[in-house]
Scaffold this motif. Structure first.
Motif, PDB file in Angstrom:
ATOM      1  N   SER A 106       0.828  -1.204   0.000  1.00 19.36           N
ATOM      2  CA  SER A 106       0.000   0.000   0.000  1.00 19.36           C
ATOM      3  C   SER A 106       0.866   1.259   0.000  1.00 19.36           C
ATOM      4  CB  SER A 106      -0.918  -0.002   1.225  1.00 19.36           C
ATOM      5  OG  SER A 106      -1.696   1.175   1.270  1.00 19.36           O
ATOM      6  N   ARG A 107       1.951   1.244   0.781  1.00 14.27           N
ATOM      7  CA  ARG A 107       2.873   2.384   0.782  1.00 14.27           C
ATOM      8  C   ARG A 107       3.471   2.606  -0.600  1.00 14.27           C
ATOM      9  NH1 ARG A 107       6.393   0.231   5.887  1.00 14.27           N
ATOM     10  NH2 ARG A 107       5.156   1.092   7.602  1.00 14.27           N
ATOM     11  N   MET A 108       3.910   1.502  -1.203  1.00 10.59           N
ATOM     12  CA  MET A 108       4.577   1.591  -2.503  1.00 10.59           C
ATOM     13  C   MET A 108       3.623   2.080  -3.580  1.00 10.59           C
ATOM     14  SD  MET A 108       6.758  -1.934  -2.127  1.00 10.59           S
ATOM     15  CE  MET A 108       7.733  -1.808  -3.632  1.00 10.59           C
ATOM     16  N   LEU A 109       2.384   1.583  -3.560  1.00 11.41           N
ATOM     17  CA  LEU A 109       1.399   2.017  -4.547  1.00 11.41           C
ATOM     18  C   LEU A 109       1.052   3.492  -4.369  1.00 11.41           C
ATOM     19  CD1 LEU A 109      -1.013  -1.056  -4.649  1.00 11.41           C
ATOM     20  CD2 LEU A 109       0.467  -0.266  -6.500  1.00 11.41           C
ATOM     21  N   ARG A 110       0.981   3.946  -3.116  1.00  9.61           N
ATOM     22  CA  ARG A 110       0.689   5.359  -2.855  1.00  9.61           C
ATOM     23  C   ARG A 110       1.764   6.256  -3.472  1.00  9.61           C
ATOM     24  NH1 ARG A 110       2.106   6.738   2.810  1.00  9.61           N
ATOM     25  NH2 ARG A 110       0.819   4.930   3.226  1.00  9.61           N
ATOM     26  N   PRO A 359      14.493  -3.669   3.605  1.00 15.10           N
ATOM     27  CA  PRO A 359      13.891  -4.979   3.895  1.00 15.10           C
ATOM     28  C   PRO A 359      12.399  -5.045   3.606  1.00 15.10           C
ATOM     29  CG  PRO A 359      15.267  -4.232   5.723  1.00 15.10           C
ATOM     30  CD  PRO A 359      15.115  -3.072   4.794  1.00 15.10           C
ATOM     31  N   ASP A 360      11.702  -3.899   3.657  1.00 13.57           N
ATOM     32  CA  ASP A 360      10.259  -3.902   3.424  1.00 13.57           C
ATOM     33  C   ASP A 360       9.884  -3.439   2.016  1.00 13.57           C
ATOM     34  OD1 ASP A 360      10.599  -1.133   3.550  1.00 13.57           O
ATOM     35  OD2 ASP A 360       9.719  -0.943   5.547  1.00 13.57           O
ATOM     36  N   GLY A 361      10.887  -3.102   1.198  1.00 17.86           N
ATOM     37  CA  GLY A 361      10.617  -2.724  -0.183  1.00 17.86           C
ATOM     38  C   GLY A 361      10.283  -1.264  -0.397  1.00 17.86           C
ATOM     39  N   THR A 362      10.007  -0.535   0.687  1.00 20.64           N
ATOM     40  CA  THR A 362       9.618   0.870   0.583  1.00 20.64           C
ATOM     41  C   THR A 362      10.844   1.766   0.712  1.00 20.64           C
ATOM     42  OG1 THR A 362       7.587   0.250   1.756  1.00 20.64           O
ATOM     43  CG2 THR A 362       8.009   2.592   1.479  1.00 20.64           C
ATOM     44  N   PRO A 363      10.995   2.780  -0.117  1.00 14.55           N
ATOM     45  CA  PRO A 363      12.152   3.675   0.027  1.00 14.55           C
ATOM     46  C   PRO A 363      12.098   4.474   1.320  1.00 14.55           C
ATOM     47  CG  PRO A 363      10.607   4.569  -1.559  1.00 14.55           C
ATOM     48  CD  PRO A 363      10.120   3.186  -1.236  1.00 14.55           C
ATOM     49  N   GLY A 366      12.914  11.482   3.545  1.00 14.58           N
ATOM     50  CA  GLY A 366      12.577  12.445   4.576  1.00 14.58           C
ATOM     51  C   GLY A 366      13.725  12.774   5.496  1.00 14.58           C
ATOM     52  N   PRO A 367      13.415  13.453   6.607  1.00 14.62           N
ATOM     53  CA  PRO A 367      14.452  13.919   7.528  1.00 14.62           C
ATOM     54  C   PRO A 367      15.016  12.786   8.377  1.00 14.62           C
ATOM     55  CG  PRO A 367      12.284  14.471   8.392  1.00 14.62           C
ATOM     56  CD  PRO A 367      12.072  13.896   7.023  1.00 14.62           C
ATOM     57  N   THR A 368      16.154  13.046   8.994  1.00 17.09           N
ATOM     58  CA  THR A 368      16.777  12.115   9.924  1.00 17.09           C
ATOM     59  C   THR A 368      16.831  12.766  11.303  1.00 17.09           C
ATOM     60  OG1 THR A 368      19.021  12.949   9.582  1.00 17.09           O
ATOM     61  CG2 THR A 368      18.223  11.278   8.025  1.00 17.09           C
ATOM     62  N   LYS A 369      17.446  12.039  12.234  1.00 19.22           N
ATOM     63  CA  LYS A 369      17.567  12.589  13.588  1.00 19.22           C
ATOM     64  C   LYS A 369      18.509  13.794  13.640  1.00 19.22           C
ATOM     65  CE  LYS A 369      19.069   8.820  15.540  1.00 19.22           C
ATOM     66  NZ  LYS A 369      19.651   7.915  16.567  1.00 19.22           N
ATOM     67  N   LEU A 370      19.357  13.953  12.613  1.00 23.09           N
ATOM     68  CA  LEU A 370      20.214  15.136  12.528  1.00 23.09           C
ATOM     69  C   LEU A 370      19.492  16.195  11.711  1.00 23.09           C
ATOM     70  CD1 LEU A 370      23.000  16.480  13.049  1.00 23.09           C
ATOM     71  CD2 LEU A 370      23.717  15.555  10.820  1.00 23.09           C
ATOM     72  N   PRO A 371      19.073  17.281  12.319  1.00 25.96           N
ATOM     73  CA  PRO A 371      18.377  18.332  11.556  1.00 25.96           C
ATOM     74  C   PRO A 371      19.203  18.787  10.355  1.00 25.96           C
ATOM     75  CG  PRO A 371      18.223  18.757  13.912  1.00 25.96           C
ATOM     76  CD  PRO A 371      19.184  17.611  13.750  1.00 25.96           C
ATOM     77  N   GLY A 372      18.507  18.966   9.244  1.00 20.39           N
ATOM     78  CA  GLY A 372      19.173  19.395   8.022  1.00 20.39           C
ATOM     79  C   GLY A 372      19.706  18.269   7.171  1.00 20.39           C
ATOM     80  N   LEU A 373      19.654  17.033   7.673  1.00 18.48           N
ATOM     81  CA  LEU A 373      20.104  15.873   6.901  1.00 18.48           C
ATOM     82  C   LEU A 373      18.884  15.083   6.448  1.00 18.48           C
ATOM     83  CD1 LEU A 373      22.309  13.981   5.813  1.00 18.48           C
ATOM     84  CD2 LEU A 373      22.328  12.859   8.063  1.00 18.48           C
ATOM     85  N   PHE A 374      18.743  14.909   5.122  1.00 16.43           N
ATOM     86  CA  PHE A 374      17.583  14.255   4.540  1.00 16.43           C
ATOM     87  C   PHE A 374      18.023  13.051   3.709  1.00 16.43           C
ATOM     88  CE2 PHE A 374      16.339  18.528   5.458  1.00 16.43           C
ATOM     89  CZ  PHE A 374      15.004  18.470   5.817  1.00 16.43           C
ATOM     90  N   LEU A 375      17.121  12.092   3.578  1.00 22.05           N
ATOM     91  CA  LEU A 375      17.371  10.881   2.799  1.00 22.05           C
ATOM     92  C   LEU A 375      16.386  10.773   1.649  1.00 22.05           C
ATOM     93  CD1 LEU A 375      17.730   8.360   5.778  1.00 22.05           C
ATOM     94  CD2 LEU A 375      19.601   9.337   4.426  1.00 22.05           C
ATOM     95  N   ASN A 376      16.868  10.262   0.531  1.00 21.78           N
ATOM     96  CA  ASN A 376      16.003   9.885  -0.589  1.00 21.78           C
ATOM     97  C   ASN A 376      16.685   8.694  -1.251  1.00 21.78           C
ATOM     98  OD1 ASN A 376      14.012   9.760  -2.495  1.00 21.78           O
ATOM     99  ND2 ASN A 376      14.452  11.733  -3.460  1.00 21.78           N
ATOM    100  N   ARG A 408       4.354  10.081   6.357  1.00 26.30           N
ATOM    101  CA  ARG A 408       4.791   9.740   7.710  1.00 26.30           C
ATOM    102  C   ARG A 408       5.394   8.345   7.805  1.00 26.30           C
ATOM    103  NH1 ARG A 408      -0.734  11.151  10.682  1.00 26.30           N
ATOM    104  NH2 ARG A 408      -1.426  10.178   8.725  1.00 26.30           N
ATOM    105  N   ASP A 409       4.941   7.412   6.965  1.00 29.11           N
ATOM    106  CA  ASP A 409       5.472   6.053   7.036  1.00 29.11           C
ATOM    107  C   ASP A 409       6.470   5.764   5.915  1.00 29.11           C
ATOM    108  OD1 ASP A 409       3.650   6.119   4.977  1.00 29.11           O
ATOM    109  OD2 ASP A 409       2.523   4.351   5.603  1.00 29.11           O
ATOM    110  N   LEU A 410       6.990   6.810   5.297  1.00 30.74           N
ATOM    111  CA  LEU A 410       7.976   6.638   4.226  1.00 30.74           C
ATOM    112  C   LEU A 410       9.392   6.992   4.679  1.00 30.74           C
ATOM    113  CD1 LEU A 410       5.999   8.110   1.182  1.00 30.74           C
ATOM    114  CD2 LEU A 410       6.301   5.703   1.789  1.00 30.74           C
ATOM    115  N   GLY A 411       9.529   7.488   5.898  1.00 30.45           N
ATOM    116  CA  GLY A 411      10.832   7.895   6.397  1.00 30.45           C
ATOM    117  C   GLY A 411      11.395   6.937   7.428  1.00 30.45           C
ATOM    118  N   MET A 412      12.407   7.405   8.151  1.00 29.80           N
ATOM    119  CA  MET A 412      13.063   6.571   9.158  1.00 29.80           C
ATOM    120  C   MET A 412      12.157   6.281  10.345  1.00 29.80           C
ATOM    121  SD  MET A 412      16.073   5.649   8.193  1.00 29.80           S
ATOM    122  CE  MET A 412      16.834   5.165   9.736  1.00 29.80           C
TER     123      MET A 412
END
Length: 417
Positions: A106-110, A359-363, A366-376, A408-412
């Motif tokens: 469902s996450r991936m399709l969204r 492991p769950d297939g979803t990328p 979004g942000p990390t615990k370090l402000p200003g550091l983002f993942l994609n 909300r469920d696409l990040g860390m």
């Protein structure tokens, strides 16, 4: 803000494009000499908004044992003493339940359906050209058991309002007329008509040029050593050519992302899963696929890209190795030669790339615990499919704008980190 994007594959370049469009000053750093020269270079070519499923699924552990014994195996495991590999595999197995599969799909399709809208908008705005076709994906089932097992995917597509059609053998041939030439047995297929195809390398290079015209600075041949922080937030990066200061840092380095962010306490569960491809010139268009045919038995996609056929697939868990054993080539040749006989395989270009998989297939976006550091990163086999949606979503999150979809469920946060 000044934003540094690390990585110039399709995810890094789309991130840069949407960040620049949002008004930021953007610098892209990459160790290669141009865009899309690693994982984005010769992927399967399918832009599969509907054919979008996590590898972790019910029954996969049992199927994996069978696959490992096959001559033309869709899964290859080359185990080694690697704690990251073992941890990732254990986490993936934990996602092989019905509830986890439904949640992850469902996450991936969204995200993929959002990416479909973003890519369509990008085409309208820029007239970008990349050997694109809009003729859908045909997931081809050689056995009745495979067709029956697709019911769970049909339910997920229906729940998310994504069009699909279940076809018998004759219906598959009407959708892909060249299948009339094969003697291979198949019972039917699942067609997702909104899916597209296109050359990811051409797309990424074209978009990078447009981004540069928009003010994005690309710095090639630059190796990133570490992410810098100051006052409890990301402040730039240290490279092998000097320091680049920034207000925000976006990590889009695919499989190489975890090692770079670990210093800042970010335990990113992304691991490389190698895929292979062949690129074959078309000698008879009537015997070539019209769009993408996904051979479910071997998990291989056969895609029309202009005057070429791209054959991509397999999942090899072997760490950061990027060798190309001939037996992997033979698996690709077997699938395309069986379903679309008559091509000149002697002229095929053989390639491999490291897909960054969670492991769950979803990328992870979004942000990390370090402000200003983002993942994609962590898109696995679907980076091309999800690229535009991921880039727009990332730009919204960096800009502190409310995204168009629930992120909300696409990040860390989904890992409790």
């Amino acid at each position: 803000m000044k934003v540094v994007v690390l990585g110039a594959g399709v995810i890094g370049v789309t991130s840069a494009w949407y960040l620049a469009r949002a008004g930021h000053e953007v610098v892209v750093l990459d160790r290669q000499e141009g865009p899309a020269l690693e994982t984005s270079f010769a992927n399967a070519g399918e832009v599969s908004f509907g054919y979008c499923s996590p590898w972790a699924a019910p029954g996969i552990p049992r199927k994996a044992i069978k696959w490992l014994m096959m001559e033309h195996a869709p899964l290859v495991l080359r185990p080694k003493l690697d704690a990251a590999m073992l941890r990732w595999m254990a986490q993936m197995l934990a996602n092989c339940t019905s509830s986890a599969y439904a949640r992850n799909k469902s996450r991936m399709l969204r995200l993929s359906d959002y990416s479909r809208l973003c890519l369509a908008e990008l085409r309208r705005d820029t007239n970008i050209v990349y050997d694109q076709r809009m003729k859908g994906t045909l997931q081809l089932f050689r056995t009745q058991a495979q067709l029956d097992a697709s019911l769970k995917d049909q339910k997920a597509l229906e729940a998310d309002g994504i069009p699909f059609a279940v076809l018998d053998r004759d219906g598959c041939i009407r959708a892909e007329p060249a299948l009339a030439y094969t003697s291979a047995e198949f019972v039917g297929g699942l067609q997702t008509p909104q899916d597209e195809t296109g050359d990811c390398f051409k797309f990424t290079n074209a978009l990078a040029e447009m981004a540069e015209n928009r003010g994005v600075a690309f710095r090639w041949g630059v190796g990133v050593r570490r992410i810098l922080s100051d006052g409890g937030r990301a402040s730039g990066v240290e490279t092998d050519t000097g320091t680049v200061k920034a207000d925000a840092v976006v990590v889009a380095l695919g499989s190489h992302s975890p090692g770079l962010v670990a210093e800042h306490g970010v335990r990113l569960p992304v691991y490389p899963v190698k895929g292979y491809s062949l690129t074959i010139p078309i000698v008879d268009a009537s015997r070539a696929p019209e769009s993408t045919v996904m051979d479910e038995t071997y998990k291989i996609a056969i895609t029309r890209l202009g005057d070429r056929i791209r054959v991509g697939g397999m999942a090899e868990i072997s760490g950061f190795t990027n060798d190309r054993p001939e037996r992997r080539r033979r698996t690709l040749e077997h699938s395309v030669g069986d379903l679309f006989p008559g091509g000149d395989l002697s002229r095929a270009a053989f390639w491999s790339g490291l897909r960054p998989m969670t492991p769950d297939g979803t990328p992870v976006i979004g942000p990390t615990k370090l402000p200003g550091l983002f993942l994609n990163t962590g898109h696995g086999t679907l980076g091309w499919t999800m690229s535009c949606g991921s880039g727009q979503l990332l730009a919204d999150l960096v800009s502190a704008h409310a995204p168009a979809i629930d992120a909300r469920d696409l990040g860390m946060a989904r890992y409790g980190r």
